[in-house]
Scaffold this motif. Structure first.
Motif, PDB file in Angstrom:
ATOM      1  N   VAL A 183      -4.152   0.059 -49.008  1.00  0.00           N
ATOM      2  CA  VAL A 183      -4.884   1.747 -48.316  1.00  0.00           C
ATOM      3  C   VAL A 183      -4.365   2.234 -47.649  1.00  0.00           C
ATOM      4  CG1 VAL A 183      -6.751   0.135 -47.500  1.00  0.00           C
ATOM      5  CG2 VAL A 183      -7.296   2.331 -48.597  1.00  0.00           C
ATOM      6  N   ASN A 184      -3.807   1.616 -46.987  1.00  0.00           N
ATOM      7  CA  ASN A 184      -3.462   1.872 -45.364  1.00  0.00           C
ATOM      8  C   ASN A 184      -1.850   2.543 -46.067  1.00  0.00           C
ATOM      9  OD1 ASN A 184      -4.997  -0.092 -43.757  1.00  0.00           O
ATOM     10  ND2 ASN A 184      -4.588   1.715 -43.056  1.00  0.00           N
ATOM     11  N   ARG A 185      -1.174   1.593 -47.366  1.00  0.00           N
ATOM     12  CA  ARG A 185       0.157   2.014 -47.533  1.00  0.00           C
ATOM     13  C   ARG A 185      -0.250   3.435 -48.286  1.00  0.00           C
ATOM     14  NH1 ARG A 185       0.272  -3.519 -49.872  1.00  0.00           N
ATOM     15  NH2 ARG A 185       0.307  -2.581 -51.986  1.00  0.00           N
ATOM     16  N   ALA A 186      -1.245   3.207 -48.811  1.00  0.00           N
ATOM     17  CA  ALA A 186      -1.645   5.040 -49.502  1.00  0.00           C
ATOM     18  C   ALA A 186      -1.759   6.262 -48.915  1.00  0.00           C
ATOM     19  CB  ALA A 186      -2.928   5.057 -50.147  1.00  0.00           C
ATOM     20  N   VAL A 235      -2.967  10.778 -39.512  1.00  0.00           N
ATOM     21  CA  VAL A 235      -2.862  10.396 -38.286  1.00  0.00           C
ATOM     22  C   VAL A 235      -0.890  10.470 -38.332  1.00  0.00           C
ATOM     23  CG1 VAL A 235      -2.218   8.008 -37.337  1.00  0.00           C
ATOM     24  CG2 VAL A 235      -4.022   8.037 -38.488  1.00  0.00           C
ATOM     25  N   ASN A 236      -1.126  11.479 -37.201  1.00  0.00           N
ATOM     26  CA  ASN A 236       0.919  10.909 -36.766  1.00  0.00           C
ATOM     27  C   ASN A 236       1.663  10.718 -36.336  1.00  0.00           C
ATOM     28  OD1 ASN A 236       3.558  12.669 -37.291  1.00  0.00           O
ATOM     29  ND2 ASN A 236       2.474  14.489 -35.982  1.00  0.00           N
ATOM     30  N   TYR A 237       2.891  10.359 -35.315  1.00  0.00           N
ATOM     31  CA  TYR A 237       3.264   9.950 -34.916  1.00  0.00           C
ATOM     32  C   TYR A 237       4.688  10.168 -34.267  1.00  0.00           C
ATOM     33  CZ  TYR A 237       0.217   5.802 -37.567  1.00  0.00           C
ATOM     34  OH  TYR A 237      -0.531   5.208 -37.945  1.00  0.00           O
ATOM     35  N   ASP A 259      -0.454  10.753 -45.575  1.00  0.00           N
ATOM     36  CA  ASP A 259      -1.186  11.523 -44.025  1.00  0.00           C
ATOM     37  C   ASP A 259       1.001  11.708 -43.994  1.00  0.00           C
ATOM     38  OD1 ASP A 259      -3.494  10.986 -43.422  1.00  0.00           O
ATOM     39  OD2 ASP A 259      -2.772   9.039 -42.425  1.00  0.00           O
ATOM     40  N   ALA A 260       1.850  11.376 -44.818  1.00  0.00           N
ATOM     41  CA  ALA A 260       2.989  11.563 -44.060  1.00  0.00           C
ATOM     42  C   ALA A 260       3.201  13.370 -45.270  1.00  0.00           C
ATOM     43  CB  ALA A 260       3.954  11.084 -44.497  1.00  0.00           C
ATOM     44  N   PHE A 261       2.893  13.526 -46.037  1.00  0.00           N
ATOM     45  CA  PHE A 261       3.121  14.416 -46.713  1.00  0.00           C
ATOM     46  C   PHE A 261       2.433  15.317 -46.571  1.00  0.00           C
ATOM     47  CE2 PHE A 261       5.595  11.629 -50.273  1.00  0.00           C
ATOM     48  CZ  PHE A 261       6.512  13.062 -50.520  1.00  0.00           C
ATOM     49  N   GLU A 303      10.075  16.777 -43.081  1.00  0.00           N
ATOM     50  CA  GLU A 303       9.940  15.821 -44.684  1.00  0.00           C
ATOM     51  C   GLU A 303      10.772  14.838 -44.923  1.00  0.00           C
ATOM     52  OE1 GLU A 303       9.937  20.362 -46.639  1.00  0.00           O
ATOM     53  OE2 GLU A 303       7.833  19.191 -47.562  1.00  0.00           O
ATOM     54  N   SER A 304      11.948  14.826 -44.649  1.00  0.00           N
ATOM     55  CA  SER A 304      12.474  13.651 -45.115  1.00  0.00           C
ATOM     56  C   SER A 304      12.162  12.297 -44.744  1.00  0.00           C
ATOM     57  CB  SER A 304      14.305  13.767 -44.004  1.00  0.00           C
ATOM     58  OG  SER A 304      13.985  14.117 -42.779  1.00  0.00           O
ATOM     59  N   ILE A 305      11.000  12.049 -43.792  1.00  0.00           N
ATOM     60  CA  ILE A 305      10.315  11.045 -43.266  1.00  0.00           C
ATOM     61  C   ILE A 305       9.874  10.990 -44.343  1.00  0.00           C
ATOM     62  CG2 ILE A 305       9.047  10.175 -41.738  1.00  0.00           C
ATOM     63  CD1 ILE A 305      10.699  11.420 -39.591  1.00  0.00           C
ATOM     64  N   ALA A 306       9.142  12.354 -44.815  1.00  0.00           N
ATOM     65  CA  ALA A 306       7.352  12.482 -46.026  1.00  0.00           C
ATOM     66  C   ALA A 306       8.496  10.878 -46.804  1.00  0.00           C
ATOM     67  CB  ALA A 306       7.370  12.799 -46.494  1.00  0.00           C
ATOM     68  N   PHE A 307       9.758  11.574 -47.474  1.00  0.00           N
ATOM     69  CA  PHE A 307      10.279  11.357 -49.108  1.00  0.00           C
ATOM     70  C   PHE A 307      10.308   9.745 -48.285  1.00  0.00           C
ATOM     71  CE2 PHE A 307      11.409  15.879 -49.062  1.00  0.00           C
ATOM     72  CZ  PHE A 307      10.624  15.950 -50.182  1.00  0.00           C
ATOM     73  N   ARG A 308      11.087   9.143 -47.363  1.00  0.00           N
ATOM     74  CA  ARG A 308      11.373   8.318 -47.451  1.00  0.00           C
ATOM     75  C   ARG A 308      10.006   6.688 -47.695  1.00  0.00           C
ATOM     76  NH1 ARG A 308      15.340   7.460 -41.963  1.00  0.00           N
ATOM     77  NH2 ARG A 308      16.625   9.400 -42.887  1.00  0.00           N
TER      78      ARG A 308
END
Length: 1007
Positions: free
Chosen positions: A705-708, A681-683, A713-715, A725-730
């Motif tokens: 499980v949704n935190r995971a 899922v992307n937002y 998904d982000a990474f 990628e800055s959002i993924a790191f956050r």
């Protein structure tokens, strides 16, 4: 010379003379008459010719199949051979690019090679099918020389004739057939007895074809009898011998079968495809004494067979495929109990291992009872036996009633809880196969996912049902689903394919699709439809459409009018998977659309002929910051929103969807609850930031499980350029306050990847400080010492957090490891750290304790007689701080008298993955490249390519490749590709990393 000439001249004067023209005319007339006679004979006469010939008694080698004749009691003059001028009647199944044609009693062969062979089709023609076998085997492993071990057998195959045919085609591989034993007779009195006029052995198709003098009668039944033999070898397939040494050093031999996939033909002539199900009467002849035989059913009687031998006659099997037949002759012990559902449950094991069998035996009974209580029809056999054979290929084989395992031994003093859980999951899979695969069998290997996918799904489902506190439903998501996402994004084959691979796609994409089906219909309807499918097709063979038909019928009973096949087939027949794009258009309105997700998003694969154009019918579940009750809702089909493959996008209206204030932590939407759908899922950026704010403010609002899912998904999206990628790191920041194993799992994967990229860069100090801040709270929560009430996920997380904390230098972790290390090494008789933390204690005890601590562990490693314990300890020997001691470890690891050869590669790999020791290992390899094993050189080179950033690496690699043969061109190419990819990544992401570390407060650590 003159005398000879005169004599010759006289001889020519005698006899009848013809002129040349007259002779030519006569020859022409003879040719015309011969052709005319041939035409008349062809039209009016039989289609085969029988000739008498006198032949010696020999064996005929036939490339992979040996066809042997042994005419006992017959003289050569009594032998006849039958040949054909053309294959009689129906012989289409015997046409092949390379065949060996053997007349029934002939000793010569004719090999025909086609110039342009057609594509090989190894499918049996299906004109006759087996319904029963009588099979007797004598596996002679009692000789003093293993080269004399052999198998002697007789089989009678009872056949139904479905279509007109003048041949019988079955599977044979590497067997010696006694041709005088071949017999085909009708079971109906007064019916014509067909004669076998010729045999054809096709080694490419693994066919053995019997050509007949007449067609078999459709609807009639026949008995085909064959005697055969084979050498008994240690190869992984068919009937193979194994050995073990007892404590006195005496070698014992045993025989165990392995017939997956399509390997029963190595053991006896048969119809070796899963669709050909039949019953079997098995007789196994063995030596009297300590040996026992085992098969799919129980022994009903024992018959003496001469001196010192006995025949174990087994109860008739259910209707079953050949690949799940099983035979064993062993001198093992066993334990047995009757389960609560009335099935005899045995575990058969090597003597002196009974203490390590108890756990798997007891858990196996509980697992079998679960299936018997929840699946229908109930288990059809009276017993389920389990043999532990350490030398067998693979982890296990689910033979009906006789499962064969490589290893399900468990010693709590040596084995980890992760090992225990792995054994339990394996037990579930094999028991599940007694229904999915054995009772209901895929019609062809193409449909193998019907067996493997359901079995892999039930692994976690059953353990979760038996042990809810273990959270195996969540464990599946982070351990298997997110893992198979990585594989499926990179691989280039779908779940359903003609020749399946036994890989993550088959097992865990299959399990994920079944899990999604379970989520769509709910537990009750899913189990009801599953049982209806099993009952309807019990003892039969199926393809995927049979499953969808039953599910559609059961769904209709709940007023769900949907074509399940149409809904689910795109998930099976297309590689990769979708990413769903979620956009909040306005308050109360959500737009969702889909696109293909794979590892190279810049390449176009949408036009490669995928049947459904890389579109899927996607179940959409969601929760919002205003309404989190959806997380605990038990969904049914009617509760789910759908994005269909025929739509470009769809709108979802919900008053609780409202993201208007970008600074608010309470307004967000999250799609794919519990990650039950097989998609990412992307937002839009606003929603990503809203989810990050929620996690930072109170992560417990969103289940683990949704935190995971958010992190994974982000990474993954950032990796392919679909997310900044800055959002993924956050998404990692909240882990300072979260200690849960599930939410940490994708984070640790991301951190490991990031550490490899940053290890040799100026950002490593900032990265290390970030990890220490994240892990400190988690380590303080878990510590190093276990509690007896700890669940598996708690135990796993303790070990994981301790590894991270000690590796990055958290002082409390190093102090605890040193304390437990000293306790262990000073009192080994009474204390040994738990296997789950042994690696941490031994490794960082050496890190703190130096040479003395290292020498202590090395002495234990050298003196233990437990190979599992030695394997655990050898990794800790790679943990010293001092460079000179690391150098000693490397030198020891090139000497098999100091470090066992099977452990040497492990030492180099472990040291090469350490920031502290990589440069030392790299220099050592460069110095000793000519004497090191190629596998060691290869692994260190690849580790260096993933880590080093120095400008000299490329020139060093080229120099090593040119000066020695230890590094192959392919390894050089791969290493340079990895190195350059990392370098480019750093060039692209350096400024972003600088900004992110600075924003997080770690800018002062950057060099």
């Amino acid at each position: 010379m003159e005398e000879q000439t005169r004599t010759t001249s006289k001889e020519r004067t005698r006899g009848f003379y013809l002129s040349v023209p007259c002779a030519c005319a006569l020859v022409l007339l003879a040719v015309i008459l011969a052709v005319a006679v041939g035409v008349i004979v062809f039209i009016t006469g039989p289609r085969h010719v029988v000739c008498q010939c006198h032949l010696p008694n020999t064996s005929l080698p036939v490339r992979g199949i040996v066809v042997r004749e042994e005419f006992q009691g017959l003289t050569n003059s009594s032998k006849t051979c039958l040949t054909t001028t053309k294959p009689p009647l129906s012989t289409s199944s015997a046409q092949t690019a390379s065949t060996t044609t053997t007349p029934l009693d002939a000793t010569s062969t004719t090999t025909t090679t086609a110039t342009q062979p057609p594509p090989v089709n190894k499918t049996l023609p299906g004109q006759v099918i087996p319904y029963h076998y009588n099979l007797q085997l004598f596996m002679d492993m009692y000789q003093n020389d293993t080269s004399l071990f052999k198998v002697d057998g007789n089989v009678s195959i009872f056949l139904d004739v479905k279509e007109p045919t003048g041949n019988v085609t079955l599977n044979v591989k590497e067997l010696t057939i006694f041709r005088e034993s071949l017999s085909l007779k009708p079971l109906t009195a007064n019916l014509s007895v067909p004669r076998i006029v010729q045999t054809i052995s096709d080694d490419e198709k693994e066919f053995y074809v019997l050509l007949l003098n007449e067609e078999l009668a459709v609807g009639e039944r026949y008995e085909l009898s064959i005697r055969f033999e084979d050498q008994l070898t240690s190869s992984p397939y068919g009937l193979t011998y194994h050995s073990y040494d007892d404590k006195s050093g005496r070698t014992h031999y045993l025989v165990i079968s392995h017939f997956l996939a399509s390997k029963a033909r190595y053991a006896f002539p048969c119809f070796d495809e899963p669709r050909y199900k039949a019953t079997f009467n098995i007789t196994l002849v063995r030596k009297v004494g300590n040996y026992t035989s085992w098969s799919n059913t129980d022994i009903i009687r024992k018959e003496p067979r001469g001196d010192n031998y006995v025949a174990d006659v087994y109860e008739r099997t259910p209707k079953m495929s050949t690949y799940i037949l099983a035979f064993a002759v062993v001198n093992f012990d066993y334990m047995e109990n009757v389960t609560s559902t009335g099935v005899m449950y045995r575990t058969i094991f090597k003597p002196d291992t009974i203490a390590e069998v108890t756990m798997s035996h007891e858990e196996g009974m509980r697992i079998l009872d679960w299936f018997n209580q929840n699946l229908h029809p109930p288990y059809p056999l009276s017993k389920l036996d389990n043999i532990i054979a350490r030398d067998r290929p693979g982890l296990a084989m689910e033979n009906w009633g006789l499962v064969i395992y490589k290893n399900i031994l468990f010693n709590p003093a040596v084995n980890t809880v992760k090992t225990k859980l792995g054994i339990m999951l394996l037990l579930v899979r094999q028991v599940c196969h007694q229904w999915f695969g054995n009772l209901v069998t895929p019609k062809a290997w193409r449909w193998l996912w019907l067996s493997e996918g359901f079995a892999a799904f039930f692994e976690y489902h059953v353990i979760h049902s038996l042990h809810p506190s273990w959270r195996q439903d969540e464990f599946f998501v982070v351990d298997k689903l997110q893992s198979v996402f990585i594989h499926d994004a990179n691989k280039h084959w779908p779940l359903v394919k003609d020749v399946p691979r036994f890989d993550h796609i088959l097992f865990y994409k299959g399990a994920s699709i079944v899990r999604m089906l379970h989520a769509i219909f709910g537990e009750e309807l899913f189990l009801r439809a599953t049982n209806a499918y099993l009952v309807k097709h019990q003892y039969g063979s199926v393809e995927t459409s049979d499953l969808w038909t039953v599910f559609s019928e059961e769904a209709a009973k709940e007023n769900i009018t949907v074509d399940i096949g149409n809904l689910m087939e795109p998930w099976l027949q297309q590689m990769h998977y979708p990413v769903v794009m979620v956009t909040v258009l306005q308050a109360g309105v959500l737009e969702v659309s889909q696109q293909l997700f794979h590892s190279s998003m810049d390449s176009n694969v949408s036009d490669d002929g995928a049947k459904y154009g890389y579109k899927w019918d996607i179940p959409i579940t969601y929760a919002t910051g205003s309404d989190t009750s959806s997380f605990s809702k038990n969904y049914t089909y009617h509760d789910i929103s759908w994005l269909y493959r025929t739509q470009n996008s769809t709108l979802i209206e919900d008053v609780n969807i409202n993201i208007t204030d970008s600074s608010s932590s309470g307004e967000w939407v999250l799609v794919n609850l519990h990650q039950t759908g097989y998609y990412r899922v992307n937002y839009d950026e606003e929603n990503w930031l809203a989810l990050v704010r929620q996690l930072d403010a109170d992560h417990t609002v969103i289940p683990p499980v949704n935190r995971a899912q958010i992190i994974d998904d982000a990474f993954s999206l950032a990796r392919v350029g679909l997310l900044n990628e800055s959002i993924a790191f956050r998404t990692l920041g909240f882990l300072r306050n979260d200690t849960d194993y599930v939410s940490w799992t994708p984070a640790v994967r991301a951190l490991d990847e990031l550490e490899r990229r940053l290890r040799d860069t100026r950002f490593y100090g900032a990265f290390k400080a970030f990890v220490i801040d994240m892990v400190t709270n988690a380590y303080n929560n878990y510590g190093l010492e276990a509690d007896s009430e700890d669940t598996p996920l708690v135990i796993f997380q303790r070990a994981r957090v301790a590894h991270l904390a000690c590796r990055y230098g958290v002082k409390s972790c190093l102090a605890d490891a040193s304390r437990l290390f000293n306790r262990w090494t000073s009192d080994q008789e009474n204390y040994r750290p738990s296997p789950d933390i042994m690696d941490v204690v031994a490794c960082y005890g050496i890190w703190v304790g130096g040479l003395e601590a290292w020498q202590t562990v090395y002495d234990i490693y050298n003196t233990t007689d437990d190979p599992r314990y030695a394997h655990r300890l050898v990794k800790s020997l790679t943990c010293p701080q001092d460079p000179w001691l690391i150098r000693r470890v490397l030198e020891f690891s090139t000497d098999s008298t100091k470090i066992k050869e099977l452990h040497q590669l492990t030492v180099f790999r472990t040291l090469a993955r350490s920031q502290h020791s990589l440069h030392i290992v790299w220099n050592f390899v460069k110095e000793n490249i000519k004497t090191l094993r190629k596998s060691i050189a290869r692994d260190v080179v690849m580790a260096a390519a993933r880590t080093l950033t120095g400008s000299t690496f490329i020139s060093e690699m080229e120099l090593l490749s040119n000066s020695t043969g230890s590094i192959s061109p392919s390894v050089l190419t791969s290493a340079l590709s990895v190195f350059n990819s990392r370098r480019l990544w750093m060039e692209d992401h350096g400024s972003m990393m600088m900004q992110w570390f600075t924003d997080m407060g770690y800018g002062n650590y950057i060099l």
